[in-house]
Design a protein around this motif. Structure first.
Motif, mmCIF file in Angstrom:
data_model
loop_
_atom_site.group_PDB
_atom_site.id
_atom_site.type_symbol
_atom_site.label_atom_id
_atom_site.label_comp_id
_atom_site.label_asym_id
_atom_site.label_seq_id
_atom_site.Cartn_x
_atom_site.Cartn_y
_atom_site.Cartn_z
ATOM 1 N N GLU A 1 -5.164 0.990 -6.762
ATOM 2 C CA GLU A 1 -6.562 1.147 -6.363
ATOM 3 C C GLU A 1 -6.624 2.207 -5.273
ATOM 4 N N HIS B 1 0.822 -1.202 0.000
ATOM 5 C CA HIS B 1 0.000 0.000 0.000
ATOM 6 C C HIS B 1 0.859 1.257 0.000
ATOM 7 N N ARG C 1 -3.870 0.938 -2.790
ATOM 8 C CA ARG C 1 -3.268 -0.387 -2.894
ATOM 9 C C ARG C 1 -2.484 -0.461 -4.199
ATOM 10 N N GLU D 1 -3.562 -1.235 6.144
ATOM 11 C CA GLU D 1 -4.732 -1.011 5.292
ATOM 12 C C GLU D 1 -5.590 0.148 5.800
ATOM 13 N N ARG E 1 -7.812 4.829 -2.358
ATOM 14 C CA ARG E 1 -8.652 4.789 -1.156
ATOM 15 C C ARG E 1 -8.781 6.183 -0.593
ATOM 16 N N ASP F 1 -12.271 7.392 -3.508
ATOM 17 C CA ASP F 1 -12.269 6.026 -2.992
ATOM 18 C C ASP F 1 -12.770 5.026 -4.036
ATOM 19 N N GLY F 2 -11.959 4.005 -4.290
ATOM 20 C CA GLY F 2 -12.327 2.970 -5.227
ATOM 21 C C GLY F 2 -11.861 3.206 -6.651
#
Length: 344
Positions: free
Chosen positions: A341, A5, A186, A180, A343, A320-321
């Protein structure tokens, strides 16, 4: 295998700026071409005796470490992937930065892929983090290659966008508890391709072992960047650059379980405006899915984090996402991509 991450990042640009109008005055290129075509409204530059790459890296590093919520003593690795033009030649800037920030438990080294450095450095470091070789790494990129630009040399005009700045990223393995929860993104897969036919197209003619520095090399102006066969390079590069950008983007996305339709944001090397627009349109994100660095210029491998940081500040960055692509190219010539990815 551990997940990796991005837990923090930071940037730094010097206060001094050069405008597109000033570049036009110095180079003789019309201002509309500099600003609209080359995409340089302004860029940040370093004063001669201030903001060396180690200084800029230290500031960016301290921001990134604070953003990640860790401490310098937690770092296992400090990696510098920025410009080879730095405080001294034949010198490890990473070691100096590690000492200055107090990363006493880290080993330090450097990695060069020129302007493609950020995706490649993430790729190499993520591999170490996934296998458990290290748990926490700090990646640094900085540039002041504007010092090496000769505005009287029209062969090197595509480098008139070179500016100054630095970025830093903290990457951590999920071997560390709570990673996380602190994650910005990520880190997924990467891709790269090199076409060595361009290896001698962009050079600093003197200063290396072929032409060591001397009174003659200085008087002949051989210590600025040059493109000896400008027209040949331009023709050859035009045929392969877009396909290679798209190849590494597609390969990195596919390896990460995605394709272009999933892509939300592209953090891209600064380049002329028309090519930037063509590339993001091909990738399907358009202007809303990228940030054009026309107020920064090209700070080599710092560009991707500079673009992310500026986009987030403007309110138009990834959310996010989102699927984010770090996409870059560096003379030599290497094209590279890494997927993340995002966040919140």
């Amino acid at each position: 295998m551990h997940d990796v991450h991005l837990t923090g990042f930071g940037t730094y640009v010097p206060d001094e700026t050069v405008t597109g109008e000033q570049i036009a005055d110095r180079s003789g290129i019309p201002e509309t071409v500099v600003v609209e075509k080359m995409g340089i409204r302004e860029k940040h530059v370093c004063l001669p005796d201030d903001d060396h790459v180690s200084d800029m890296s230290v500031v960016a590093a301290e921001k990134a470490i604070a953003d990640a919520g860790c401490s310098p003593g937690d770092l296992d690795l400090v990696l510098y992937h920025g410009s080879e033009y730095k405080d001294y030649v034949v010198w490890n800037a990473a070691a100096h930065v590690a000492e200055r920030i107090g990363a006493d438990n880290a080993y330090a080294h450097e990695s060069y892929t020129l302007c493609a450095g950020a995706p490649v450095a993430i790729r190499h470091t993520a591999a170490q983090l996934r296998t458990g070789d290290i748990d926490t790494a700090l990646l640094l990129g900085a540039s002041r290659e504007e010092d090496l630009v000769d505005y009287d040399n029209d062969r090197s005009s595509f480098m008139f966008n070179f500016g100054s700045g630095a970025s830093a990223m903290v990457l951590e393995s999920t071997a560390i508890e709570g990673v996380e929860e602190r994650s910005c993104a990520r880190v997924l897969k990467s891709a790269a391709v090199t076409d060595g036919r361009f290896a001698l197209d962009v050079i600093l003619p003197a200063g290396g072992s072929k032409h060591p520095p001397s009174d003659e090399t200085v008087s002949e102006g051989l210590h600025t960047l040059d493109v000896p066969n400008h027209e040949s390079m331009k023709e050859r590069l035009a045929a392969v650059s877009l396909p290679n950008f798209l190849t590494v983007a597609d390969d990195a996305l596919e390896a990460s379980g995605y394709d272009r339709t999933d892509l939300d944001f592209v953090a891209l090397t600064h380049m002329k405006r028309s090519f930037h627009e063509l590339l993001i349109d091909e990738l399907g994100v358009g202007s809303e899915g990228s940030y054009y660095l026309d107020a920064f210029g090209h700070a080599q491998s710092a560009d991707q984090i500079l673009a992310i940081d500026a986009a987030l500040d403007s309110g138009d960055g990834p959310t996010d996402g989102d699927v984010v692509l770090f996409l870059a190219a560096g003379t030599g010539y290497t094209w590279a991509a890494t997927v993340l990815e995002w966040r919140a």
